[in-house]
Design a protein around this motif. Sequence first.
Motif, PDB file in Angstrom:
ATOM      1  N   ASP A 206       0.821  -1.210   0.000  1.00 43.69           N
ATOM      2  CA  ASP A 206       0.000   0.000   0.000  1.00 43.69           C
ATOM      3  C   ASP A 206       0.853   1.257   0.000  1.00 43.69           C
ATOM      4  O   ASP A 206       0.456   2.292  -0.537  1.00 43.69           O
ATOM      5  CB  ASP A 206      -0.944   0.005   1.207  1.00 43.69           C
ATOM      6  CG  ASP A 206      -0.201  -0.183   2.516  1.00 43.69           C
ATOM      7  OD1 ASP A 206       0.154   0.821   3.161  1.00 43.69           O
ATOM      8  OD2 ASP A 206       0.032  -1.340   2.906  1.00 43.69           O
ATOM      9  N   ASN A 234      -2.030  -4.913   1.138  1.00 41.62           N
ATOM     10  CA  ASN A 234      -2.377  -3.778   1.998  1.00 41.62           C
ATOM     11  C   ASN A 234      -2.280  -4.216   3.459  1.00 41.62           C
ATOM     12  O   ASN A 234      -3.214  -4.804   4.010  1.00 41.62           O
ATOM     13  CB  ASN A 234      -3.789  -3.293   1.657  1.00 41.62           C
ATOM     14  CG  ASN A 234      -4.249  -2.165   2.563  1.00 41.62           C
ATOM     15  OD1 ASN A 234      -3.483  -1.624   3.360  1.00 41.62           O
ATOM     16  ND2 ASN A 234      -5.519  -1.803   2.460  1.00 41.62           N
ATOM     17  N   VAL A 243      -2.784   3.970   6.024  1.00 44.05           N
ATOM     18  CA  VAL A 243      -3.288   4.173   4.665  1.00 44.05           C
ATOM     19  C   VAL A 243      -4.247   5.362   4.604  1.00 44.05           C
ATOM     20  O   VAL A 243      -4.296   6.077   3.588  1.00 44.05           O
ATOM     21  CB  VAL A 243      -3.980   2.891   4.139  1.00 44.05           C
ATOM     22  CG1 VAL A 243      -2.970   1.770   3.967  1.00 44.05           C
ATOM     23  CG2 VAL A 243      -5.122   2.452   5.044  1.00 44.05           C
ATOM     24  N   SER A 247      -3.385   7.971   1.538  1.00 42.91           N
ATOM     25  CA  SER A 247      -4.091   7.798   0.260  1.00 42.91           C
ATOM     26  C   SER A 247      -5.468   8.448   0.296  1.00 42.91           C
ATOM     27  O   SER A 247      -6.252   8.203   1.225  1.00 42.91           O
ATOM     28  CB  SER A 247      -4.241   6.305  -0.058  1.00 42.91           C
ATOM     29  OG  SER A 247      -2.981   5.693  -0.231  1.00 42.91           O
ATOM     30  N   THR A 250      -8.559   4.600  -0.372  1.00 35.53           N
ATOM     31  CA  THR A 250      -7.943   3.365   0.136  1.00 35.53           C
ATOM     32  C   THR A 250      -8.564   2.121  -0.493  1.00 35.53           C
ATOM     33  O   THR A 250      -8.286   1.011  -0.065  1.00 35.53           O
ATOM     34  CB  THR A 250      -8.075   3.281   1.673  1.00 35.53           C
ATOM     35  OG1 THR A 250      -9.460   3.345   2.023  1.00 35.53           O
ATOM     36  CG2 THR A 250      -7.322   4.416   2.346  1.00 35.53           C
TER      37      THR A 250
END
Length: 400
Positions: A206, A234, A243, A247, A250
């Motif tokens: 990830d 991930n 995460v 991001s 996700t």
Amino acid sequence: MQNMLTVIANAFKAGAKINGAQTVSEGSRVMVSARSFADFTPQASFDIKRCDLHRLDEGPSVQTVLTREDGLRYYRTMQTMRRMELKADQLYKQKIIRGFCHLYDGQEACAVGIEAGINPTDHVITAYRAHGYTYIRGVPVKEIMAELTGRRSGVAKGKGGSMHMYATNFYGGNGIVGAQVPLGAGVALACQYQGKNEVCVTLYGDGAANQGQIFESFNMAALWKLPCIFICENNKYGMGTSVERASASTDYYKRGDYIPGIRVDGMDVLGVREATRFAADYCRSGKGPILMELQTYRYHGHSMSDPGVSYRTREEIQEVRSKSDPISMLKDRMISNNMASVEEIKDIDAEIRKEIEEAAQFATSDPEPPLEDLCNHIFYNDAPLEVRGTNPWTRLKSMS
């Protein structure tokens, strides 16, 4: 003869094992129980978690069959990987292993499930958390451990270390974040070009999922319909960043946009196996690449330099261990369905501990590579050449 009968009678009273049969004394009553292979269930059906889908009308099956033979093999492989990583942790803290070292404990179901879902002739490339993948691709534990300690008998002759291990149809172990993804697309291009109906499993984490080169690889793979299974492992944290903080989206299985995707429970070896089979069949049918997201978890920090508890709590780690550990989940399934006994599992665990200890002993006693080997294998098959050393007067030979 009378003495022998006395010994046996006393053993029965003590609840001893005779020829593999467990004897149990209950007051004046003696019970004898023996388990043979015929007593075990040879196979059983299991429900697995439904995958989330992107651009697919249907996904992997939500039910699968596990044979006793496969279950025991998966268990042994995952437990070997776990013990190997724990031993690496110990050797690192003793300063026997040096440099970068990223451990895989907690994520074993990903590697074992993927390998169970493809063929040995298919191809795998991953990032730097590579010890487990090196093992499932056929490299013995002692060669992995020897590579970690930088010894001559290591899988890369002691020159690669933790991040650079290779095997047949396994291309590492790559130290640059995300760099293996375009390489994996290239391997898939070779599969297509040679017409061997093979696929390439291209793994990344990830933390690498926002790399530009990954999206470039997606684009080319989709344009050319390459047989590439892109897999995002991930494990919830890219180094020390969750995460959610790294991001904007996700939903990594949707990141391919025009590439179909599936999100899988990466802690369930059977779920990963079925999803990988589905993805491999999709690629082999000529439809092009597919994207998988495996939701998993690492128990150690990002690397051995990361204690792993400054950005998450010990309670969080313990909760995953207690509720979702991939090895415990498989063991419980097998025991509760009469596919294995507690004693049999304990025997396997003991064999694995012995194997790991012997491998560690080998890895700490094997000699380091000599100086004259330092420059070997720079080229694949060229004639020997001279390589300048640390000063103009030092010359080393390079042999392929």
